[in-house]
Design an enzyme around this catalytic site. Sequence first.
Site, PDB file in Angstrom:
ATOM      1  N   PRO A 201       0.793  -1.245   0.000  1.00  0.00           N
ATOM      2  CA  PRO A 201       0.000   0.000   0.000  1.00  0.00           C
ATOM      3  C   PRO A 201       0.818   1.285   0.000  1.00  0.00           C
ATOM      4  O   PRO A 201       0.249   2.367   0.158  1.00  0.00           O
ATOM      5  CB  PRO A 201      -0.786  -0.130   1.317  1.00  0.00           C
ATOM      6  CG  PRO A 201       0.163  -0.854   2.227  1.00  0.00           C
ATOM      7  CD  PRO A 201       0.904  -1.840   1.347  1.00  0.00           C
ATOM      8  N   CYS A 202       2.126   1.206  -0.214  1.00  0.00           N
ATOM      9  CA  CYS A 202       2.956   2.401  -0.051  1.00  0.00           C
ATOM     10  C   CYS A 202       2.625   3.500  -1.054  1.00  0.00           C
ATOM     11  O   CYS A 202       2.910   4.671  -0.801  1.00  0.00           O
ATOM     12  CB  CYS A 202       4.435   2.031  -0.135  1.00  0.00           C
ATOM     13  SG  CYS A 202       4.956   1.371  -1.726  1.00  0.00           S
ATOM     14  N   GLN A 203       2.034   3.158  -2.199  1.00  0.00           N
ATOM     15  CA  GLN A 203       1.725   4.167  -3.213  1.00  0.00           C
ATOM     16  C   GLN A 203       0.239   4.541  -3.247  1.00  0.00           C
ATOM     17  O   GLN A 203      -0.198   5.292  -4.111  1.00  0.00           O
ATOM     18  CB  GLN A 203       2.167   3.657  -4.587  1.00  0.00           C
ATOM     19  CG  GLN A 203       3.662   3.396  -4.693  1.00  0.00           C
ATOM     20  CD  GLN A 203       4.077   2.809  -6.026  1.00  0.00           C
ATOM     21  OE1 GLN A 203       3.254   2.598  -6.910  1.00  0.00           O
ATOM     22  NE2 GLN A 203       5.356   2.524  -6.182  1.00  0.00           N
TER      23      GLN A 203
END
Length: 246
Positions: A201-203
């Site tokens: 989910p980092c982006q």
Amino acid sequence: MSHHDEYRQWPFLTQEEFELACAFFDQKYIRAKLGPKRRMLKIRPRRAATTGASFIEILRLIQLPEDEDDLSRALEKLGGDVSTSECEMEIDSRSEDADEEALRPNSIVPPGPGLPPQYALYSHQPYVTYEIHLHQTYNVPTLWFTLHDLPMGEPSFDLDSVYRYLVPDEFKSRLRAAGITGGISAAPHPITDVPSFFIHPCQTKEAMENFDCPIADYLMVWLGLVGGCVGLWVPREMAIDDAGNQ
């Protein structure tokens, strides 16, 4: 008028906001006029019995069996309890009997005179379980997924199997280039602790910042961004409200 005021901190979600988004998503699935599509895609709200955390479970057949009997048995399997998280229970008490299109499990074969009941033998049709959980660090939804009933000799927890069965060709090079920081990652499942795959989910923050959607549409928009890379597309009918508008 911006819808960002509906959130404590757009595009992040609190636990309460995530549960509300899950409830809206489930409502869209129930009300959508999906017809035959409902037989191939099963969406269910869930709550973990151990933590009380809510999430969404989505079941999908990977490919259509050619034989009608095999198809029927495979669809029965999707209607049953095939979740990877045995400690789950339904979020609410609504019965699917009210939904005429919903697929209902039918795993018990009526016994003959004087004989005990027998359980039907399901044909082994590959399917995938997707789950939407709120990431406790990033505070955004995260898409987890596991493969089931692959042909003999093909491991389910295997990145090559994921690319072969779930990732469309147009996404393969981009996902491989993203690596562990932005593509498909593996970690213990948030409920079962069993190794599983997820879309990192980092982006998500940067992708969602470009949209302005009410909380009722949050998961629809988010899935439109992350689901396609692993073969999950939300039916268009779920984006149409009761008045027939998009």
